[in-house]
Design a protein around this motif. Structure first.
Motif, PDB file in Angstrom:
ATOM      1  N   SER A  92     -75.004  23.546 -90.719  1.00 31.66           N
ATOM      2  CA  SER A  92     -74.031  23.291 -92.011  1.00 31.66           C
ATOM      3  C   SER A  92     -72.814  24.002 -91.087  1.00 31.66           C
ATOM      4  CB  SER A  92     -74.182  23.062 -93.357  1.00 31.66           C
ATOM      5  OG  SER A  92     -75.556  22.636 -93.964  1.00 31.66           O
ATOM      6  N   SER A  93     -72.016  24.835 -90.044  1.00 28.54           N
ATOM      7  CA  SER A  93     -71.597  25.026 -90.132  1.00 28.54           C
ATOM      8  C   SER A  93     -70.900  24.677 -88.149  1.00 28.54           C
ATOM      9  CB  SER A  93     -71.351  26.506 -89.543  1.00 28.54           C
ATOM     10  OG  SER A  93     -72.156  26.911 -88.417  1.00 28.54           O
ATOM     11  N   ALA A  94     -69.888  24.909 -87.434  1.00 23.02           N
ATOM     12  CA  ALA A  94     -69.547  24.609 -86.914  1.00 23.02           C
ATOM     13  C   ALA A  94     -69.808  25.565 -85.344  1.00 23.02           C
ATOM     14  CB  ALA A  94     -67.497  24.275 -86.359  1.00 23.02           C
ATOM     15  N   TYR A  95     -70.903  25.796 -86.332  1.00 23.42           N
ATOM     16  CA  TYR A  95     -71.424  27.016 -84.587  1.00 23.42           C
ATOM     17  C   TYR A  95     -72.386  26.878 -84.716  1.00 23.42           C
ATOM     18  CZ  TYR A  95     -67.314  28.714 -86.244  1.00 23.42           C
ATOM     19  OH  TYR A  95     -65.508  29.417 -86.133  1.00 23.42           O
ATOM     20  N   THR A  96     -73.349  25.614 -85.054  1.00 24.29           N
ATOM     21  CA  THR A  96     -75.132  25.354 -84.924  1.00 24.29           C
ATOM     22  C   THR A  96     -74.909  25.201 -83.029  1.00 24.29           C
ATOM     23  OG1 THR A  96     -77.041  24.142 -85.675  1.00 24.29           O
ATOM     24  CG2 THR A  96     -74.141  22.898 -85.065  1.00 24.29           C
ATOM     25  N   PHE A  97     -76.711  25.801 -82.866  1.00 22.31           N
ATOM     26  CA  PHE A  97     -76.846  25.661 -81.995  1.00 22.31           C
ATOM     27  C   PHE A  97     -78.776  25.712 -81.528  1.00 22.31           C
ATOM     28  CE2 PHE A  97     -76.247  30.309 -82.970  1.00 22.31           C
ATOM     29  CZ  PHE A  97     -77.557  30.548 -81.762  1.00 22.31           C
ATOM     30  N   ASP A  98     -78.804  25.367 -80.522  1.00 25.57           N
ATOM     31  CA  ASP A  98     -80.211  25.205 -80.507  1.00 25.57           C
ATOM     32  C   ASP A  98     -80.555  24.988 -78.964  1.00 25.57           C
ATOM     33  OD1 ASP A  98     -82.997  24.791 -80.777  1.00 25.57           O
ATOM     34  OD2 ASP A  98     -82.925  22.667 -81.317  1.00 25.57           O
ATOM     35  N   VAL A  99     -81.010  26.380 -78.836  1.00 28.49           N
ATOM     36  CA  VAL A  99     -81.182  26.176 -77.045  1.00 28.49           C
ATOM     37  C   VAL A  99     -83.167  27.383 -77.406  1.00 28.49           C
ATOM     38  CG1 VAL A  99     -79.245  27.020 -76.405  1.00 28.49           C
ATOM     39  CG2 VAL A  99     -80.650  29.140 -77.593  1.00 28.49           C
ATOM     40  N   GLY A 100     -83.697  26.365 -77.892  1.00 33.40           N
ATOM     41  CA  GLY A 100     -85.112  26.531 -78.243  1.00 33.40           C
ATOM     42  C   GLY A 100     -85.344  28.981 -79.075  1.00 33.40           C
ATOM     43  N   LEU A 101     -84.284  28.876 -79.489  1.00 37.97           N
ATOM     44  CA  LEU A 101     -84.709  30.383 -79.729  1.00 37.97           C
ATOM     45  C   LEU A 101     -84.761  30.177 -81.698  1.00 37.97           C
ATOM     46  CD1 LEU A 101     -81.454  32.185 -78.696  1.00 37.97           C
ATOM     47  CD2 LEU A 101     -83.697  32.150 -78.014  1.00 37.97           C
ATOM     48  N   SER A 102     -85.510  31.205 -81.862  1.00 39.72           N
ATOM     49  CA  SER A 102     -85.886  31.234 -83.366  1.00 39.72           C
ATOM     50  C   SER A 102     -85.319  31.801 -84.222  1.00 39.72           C
ATOM     51  CB  SER A 102     -87.310  32.188 -83.360  1.00 39.72           C
ATOM     52  OG  SER A 102     -86.973  33.542 -83.058  1.00 39.72           O
ATOM     53  N   LEU A 103     -85.289  30.863 -85.308  1.00 38.82           N
ATOM     54  CA  LEU A 103     -84.255  31.326 -86.667  1.00 38.82           C
ATOM     55  C   LEU A 103     -83.607  32.575 -86.941  1.00 38.82           C
ATOM     56  CD1 LEU A 103     -82.388  29.990 -88.477  1.00 38.82           C
ATOM     57  CD2 LEU A 103     -84.262  29.874 -90.014  1.00 38.82           C
TER      58      LEU A 103
ATOM     59  N   MET B   6     -75.428  32.134 -64.516  1.00 39.56           N
ATOM     60  CA  MET B   6     -74.917  33.060 -66.092  1.00 39.56           C
ATOM     61  C   MET B   6     -76.328  32.178 -67.154  1.00 39.56           C
ATOM     62  SD  MET B   6     -72.276  34.108 -65.551  1.00 39.56           S
ATOM     63  CE  MET B   6     -71.443  34.450 -67.240  1.00 39.56           C
ATOM     64  N   ALA B   7     -76.295  30.964 -67.291  1.00 47.11           N
ATOM     65  CA  ALA B   7     -77.850  30.808 -67.835  1.00 47.11           C
ATOM     66  C   ALA B   7     -78.772  30.648 -68.048  1.00 47.11           C
ATOM     67  CB  ALA B   7     -77.806  29.069 -68.050  1.00 47.11           C
ATOM     68  N   GLY B   8     -79.510  31.864 -67.502  1.00 42.99           N
ATOM     69  CA  GLY B   8     -80.349  32.441 -67.522  1.00 42.99           C
ATOM     70  C   GLY B   8     -79.768  34.018 -67.926  1.00 42.99           C
ATOM     71  N   GLU B   9     -78.603  34.738 -67.815  1.00 39.70           N
ATOM     72  CA  GLU B   9     -78.444  35.728 -68.006  1.00 39.70           C
ATOM     73  C   GLU B   9     -77.773  35.504 -69.280  1.00 39.70           C
ATOM     74  OE1 GLU B   9     -75.810  39.557 -68.475  1.00 39.70           O
ATOM     75  OE2 GLU B   9     -75.262  37.603 -68.234  1.00 39.70           O
ATOM     76  N   LEU B  10     -77.831  35.158 -69.839  1.00 42.45           N
ATOM     77  CA  LEU B  10     -76.878  34.546 -71.201  1.00 42.45           C
ATOM     78  C   LEU B  10     -78.852  34.362 -71.966  1.00 42.45           C
ATOM     79  CD1 LEU B  10     -74.315  31.700 -71.407  1.00 42.45           C
ATOM     80  CD2 LEU B  10     -73.986  34.354 -72.067  1.00 42.45           C
ATOM     81  N   TYR B  11     -79.385  33.409 -71.589  1.00 42.08           N
ATOM     82  CA  TYR B  11     -80.963  33.067 -72.120  1.00 42.08           C
ATOM     83  C   TYR B  11     -81.271  34.759 -72.846  1.00 42.08           C
ATOM     84  CZ  TYR B  11     -84.907  31.230 -74.036  1.00 42.08           C
ATOM     85  OH  TYR B  11     -85.974  30.976 -74.507  1.00 42.08           O
ATOM     86  N   LEU B  12     -81.795  35.268 -71.303  1.00 45.52           N
ATOM     87  CA  LEU B  12     -82.462  36.877 -71.462  1.00 45.52           C
ATOM     88  C   LEU B  12     -81.367  37.932 -71.831  1.00 45.52           C
ATOM     89  CD1 LEU B  12     -84.257  37.861 -69.463  1.00 45.52           C
ATOM     90  CD2 LEU B  12     -82.700  39.205 -68.005  1.00 45.52           C
ATOM     91  N   SER B  13     -80.563  37.954 -71.854  1.00 45.75           N
ATOM     92  CA  SER B  13     -79.291  38.512 -73.168  1.00 45.75           C
ATOM     93  C   SER B  13     -80.234  38.071 -74.076  1.00 45.75           C
ATOM     94  CB  SER B  13     -78.147  38.480 -72.750  1.00 45.75           C
ATOM     95  OG  SER B  13     -77.816  39.080 -71.222  1.00 45.75           O
ATOM     96  N   LEU B  14     -80.377  36.727 -74.339  1.00 46.55           N
ATOM     97  CA  LEU B  14     -80.411  36.759 -75.883  1.00 46.55           C
ATOM     98  C   LEU B  14     -81.562  37.185 -76.315  1.00 46.55           C
ATOM     99  CD1 LEU B  14     -78.665  33.158 -76.334  1.00 46.55           C
ATOM    100  CD2 LEU B  14     -78.573  34.994 -77.423  1.00 46.55           C
ATOM    101  N   LEU B  15     -82.962  36.969 -75.467  1.00 43.84           N
ATOM    102  CA  LEU B  15     -84.063  37.617 -75.665  1.00 43.84           C
ATOM    103  C   LEU B  15     -84.483  38.949 -75.551  1.00 43.84           C
ATOM    104  CD1 LEU B  15     -86.052  35.532 -73.014  1.00 43.84           C
ATOM    105  CD2 LEU B  15     -86.032  34.677 -75.775  1.00 43.84           C
ATOM    106  N   LEU B  16     -82.767  40.242 -75.623  1.00 39.80           N
ATOM    107  CA  LEU B  16     -83.880  41.329 -75.428  1.00 39.80           C
ATOM    108  C   LEU B  16     -82.334  41.700 -76.618  1.00 39.80           C
ATOM    109  CD1 LEU B  16     -83.067  42.033 -71.754  1.00 39.80           C
ATOM    110  CD2 LEU B  16     -84.832  42.012 -72.904  1.00 39.80           C
TER     111      LEU B  16
END
Length: 365
Positions: free
Chosen positions: A215-226, A354-364
């Motif tokens: 419900s906020s302006a910061y919602t995102f969906d990149v395949g990550l769990s809640l 950069m996208a891969g590095e950001l996603y990897l950093s999210l997973l870690l």
């Protein structure tokens, strides 16, 4: 026994073919004629090797020169900053004792650049960006934000905890009373600060946080769990630190792609791939040096103009174009077309990295 082994090794060395002990009849660095069995130039000390740079010779020279530092560095800086392409051309022509090794130059300025990023950019930079221009309807938040400039004392800590408790109560009450029809109001009330408070509050369930985030302006969906999304909001500054730590490795891994694109664009020039990689090291080192200086001036010099960043970008791109002109000696317009193609290809790889590095950093995280 030891003398016998030494004598045998000496005989084997002397019986080695002359072809393996010398490559040319003159020194590539100073031009002095070399005797038949001379493996090193008696005038300047450079090893007698061919001007081309196969991978084996490149790694060998890297290991012997990477960890040494001498007065050549100051001499290198003049050509490095003011003569685009000169260092690459000189190295590939065999003048390797005159200037600092490309790998060492790359490491020096990459360390300088990433040190500037890690040391000067504040640890709460991520929050500052997202909080900019986001008003809140809760006066209690302003009480907390005032404490960001320093370490609070015991009395201040008690006030912050009380303000945090009240803020969570207000948000929880607002969350439970909000109807789906009021989604526009809902979006306005859940600022980044509010999401941060909800994400770190153990009393707020993950499902409730998910509804607030959606419900906020910061919602995102990149395949990550809640839960991963909640961790990102709760530890966003830690995520930024993780990204900064992985960035040097990512850029180093992308360098071979940059050299490969140059190799494709200049395939008809009969240039070794390693020579293009040397150019990549020099160009990236120059970019690190300029952008590192810009960051330094912005934080210590008080220069906050966006034109300053644009000027640095124009300087770096112009330097790369002039280097291509000097090394490959093609018509300026043809070089410009290839430069644009090179920039587009490398930008695509850079964004993917950069996208891969950001996603990897999210997973870690």
């Amino acid at each position: 026994m030891i003398r016998s082994i030494f004598a045998v090794n000496t005989i084997v060395y002397l019986q080695m073919p002359v072809k393996q002990q010398r490559k040319l009849d003159h020194c590539l660095n100073c031009g002095k004629p070399l005797p038949e069995r001379e493996n090193y130039c008696p005038n300047c000390g450079q090893e007698n090797k061919d001007e081309k740079v196969p991978v084996g010779i490149f790694i060998e020279e890297l290991l012997t020169s990477l960890f040494s530092f001498d007065g050549r560095f100051l001499q290198t800086l003049a050509a490095f900053f003011f003569q685009p392409g000169k260092l690459t051309k000189s190295f590939n022509e065999g003048h390797r004792k005159k200037y600092t090794h490309p790998i060492r130059l790359y490491l020096v300025f990459s360390l300088f650049y990433f040190f500037m990023i890690g040391f000067l950019i504040p640890k709460d930079f991520f929050d500052r960006i997202l909080n900019a221009g986001q008003p809140t309807n809760m006066p209690t938040y302003q009480e907390i934000i005032k404490q960001q400039s320093g370490e609070p004392g015991p009395a201040d800590s008690a006030r912050i905890e009380e303000a945090l408790r009240k803020a969570v109560e207000i948000q929880s009450e607002h969350f439970s009373n909000e109807s789906p029809e009021d989604s526009s109001t809902y979006r306005q009330n859940y600022s980044w600060k509010a999401l941060r408070f909800l994400s770190i509050d153990p009393a707020v369930s993950t499902e409730k946080f998910g509804h607030a985030l959606d419900s906020s302006a910061y919602t995102f969906d990149v395949g990550l769990s809640l839960q991963k999304k909640r961790d990102l909001v709760a530890h966003s500054n830690l995520f930024l630190i993780q990204v900064a730590k992985n960035l040097p490795l990512m850029m180093l891994l992308l360098l071979p792609f940059f050299a490969f694109f140059i190799h494709l664009l200049y395939a008809n020039r009969s240039v070794f791939y390693m020579e293009n990689l040397i150019l990549g090291f020099h160009l990236h080192a120059f970019a690190y040096a300029i952008y590192g200086i810009v960051i330094l001036l912005m934080f210590f010099g008080g220069i906050q103009s966006g034109w300053f960043i644009v000027g640095a970008f124009v300087l770096v791109t112009s330097y790369a174009y002039l280097a291509l002109l000097k090394i490959y000696r093609q018509h300026w317009f043809k070089t410009l077309i290839k430069f644009w193609i090179l920039g587009g290809l490398y930008l695509a790889v850079l964004l993917s990295g950069m996208a891969g590095e950001l996603y990897l950093s999210l997973l870690l995280l």
